[in-house]
Design an enzyme around this catalytic site. Structure first.
Site, PDB file in Angstrom:
ATOM      1  N   ASP A  35       0.809  -1.209   0.000  1.00  0.00           N
ATOM      2  CA  ASP A  35       0.000   0.000   0.000  1.00  0.00           C
ATOM      3  C   ASP A  35       0.847   1.266   0.000  1.00  0.00           C
ATOM      4  O   ASP A  35       2.065   1.232   0.213  1.00  0.00           O
ATOM      5  CB  ASP A  35      -0.929   0.011   1.219  1.00  0.00           C
ATOM      6  N   LYS A  57      -3.772   3.576  -2.478  1.00  0.00           N
ATOM      7  CA  LYS A  57      -4.946   4.399  -2.775  1.00  0.00           C
ATOM      8  C   LYS A  57      -4.706   5.814  -2.276  1.00  0.00           C
ATOM      9  O   LYS A  57      -4.318   6.023  -1.128  1.00  0.00           O
ATOM     10  CB  LYS A  57      -6.200   3.818  -2.118  1.00  0.00           C
ATOM     11  N   MET A 171      -6.861  10.080   9.184  1.00  0.00           N
ATOM     12  CA  MET A 171      -6.993  10.689   7.853  1.00  0.00           C
ATOM     13  C   MET A 171      -8.128  11.714   7.811  1.00  0.00           C
ATOM     14  O   MET A 171      -9.047  11.629   6.999  1.00  0.00           O
ATOM     15  CB  MET A 171      -7.226   9.592   6.814  1.00  0.00           C
TER      16      MET A 171
END
Length: 265
Positions: A35, A57, A171
């Site tokens: 990731d 992502k 986030m």
């Protein structure tokens, strides 16, 4: 012949925070799907002929969508390969590790889950902030903070969160206004301390502090962006006593210095 899949948490950023079991999995994998927030230094431990596949992502930009990741895991394992799914933090903390494990189980592919250190605990620790403390906090919650009410994406129980001593938001820098407003409206004292830790546990780590009423302006003032961890609670005040990592980084001291032990003590 079926292979095997390891779903491994790579930790919060500092490569030394990888578990021993996680390192073993990296060293033996034939294929590694990793990731965006995985420290690429960890890939140096991979076999020379290991296939490395980036599937990170970012907002509006995905290296691979989740269904493609599922297909890749099944495809490579079905060819008899040792496959590693390397995820930032812990694979079961906002990491979709459970979804990937379910797909593997449905395809009858054996797998192992290797937990990792999650940023909600590690980033505050590196900033000198304990998420629990005998004098300040007996409860702790970790939640995603990017849901927006106006888009029907806010599923958090704000009244309950306002009663928890320490809350870590993942986030969520871009949604700080909604977070602070929701907590205050549901009973959280507006003077409650807040810390924002950018790139926690890495050499780029920065920490700013404020209160529920001032932290939005502090984020703008210091140009803080993701990946960042937002920590709300009185434990933030402990930072003044025990902050260590950023202070050590300024002095360029990276490793613990070994000193002789006095055998007479």
């Amino acid at each position: 012949m079926s292979g095997f899949v390891y779903i491994v948490g790579a930790g919060p950023g500092d490569p030394k925070l990888l578990t021993i079991r996680g390192l073993e999995c990296i060293q033996q994998a034939d294929v590694i799907l990793y990731d965006r927030l995985v420290n690429v230094e960890l890939l140096q431990h991979a076999k020379a002929d290991a296939e490395l596949i980036y599937c990170g992502k970012e907002p509006g930009k995905h290296g691979m969508i989740q269904d493609e990741i599922h297909r890749a895991l099944v495809q490579h394992a079905s060819c008899g390969k040792q496959v590693l799914r390397l995820k930032g933090g812990d694979p079961f903390v906002f990491g979709r590790g459970a979804e990937e494990a379910a797909v593997l189980r449905q395809a009858r592919i054996p797998f192992e889950i290797v937990p990792g250190i999650t940023a909600g605990i590690a980033a505050p620790a590196y900033a000198g902030i304990p998420v629990t403390h005998r004098d300040h906090a007996a409860s702790f919650a970790i939640v995603p903070g990017h849901g927006r009410a106006e888009k029907g994406q806010d599923f958090l129980h704000w009244a309950a969160l306002a009663q928890i001593d320490t809350v870590a938001f993942y986030m969520s820098v871009g949604n700080i206004g909604h977070i602070t407003k929701s907590l205050i409206e549901n009973g959280k004292d507006e003077t409650t301390p807040v810390a924002v830790i950018e790139w926690g546990t890495t050499e780029e780590q920065r920490t700013i502090t404020g209160t529920l009423t001032t932290i939005s302006q502090e984020i703008k003032k210091h140009h803080i962006s993701n990946p960042s961890m937002i920590l709300v609670g009185d434990v933030v005040g402990v930072r003044e006593e025990i902050h260590w990592f950023e202070e050590r980084s300024k002095n360029n001291v990276r490793d613990i210095k070994k000193t002789p032990c006095d055998s007479t003590i």
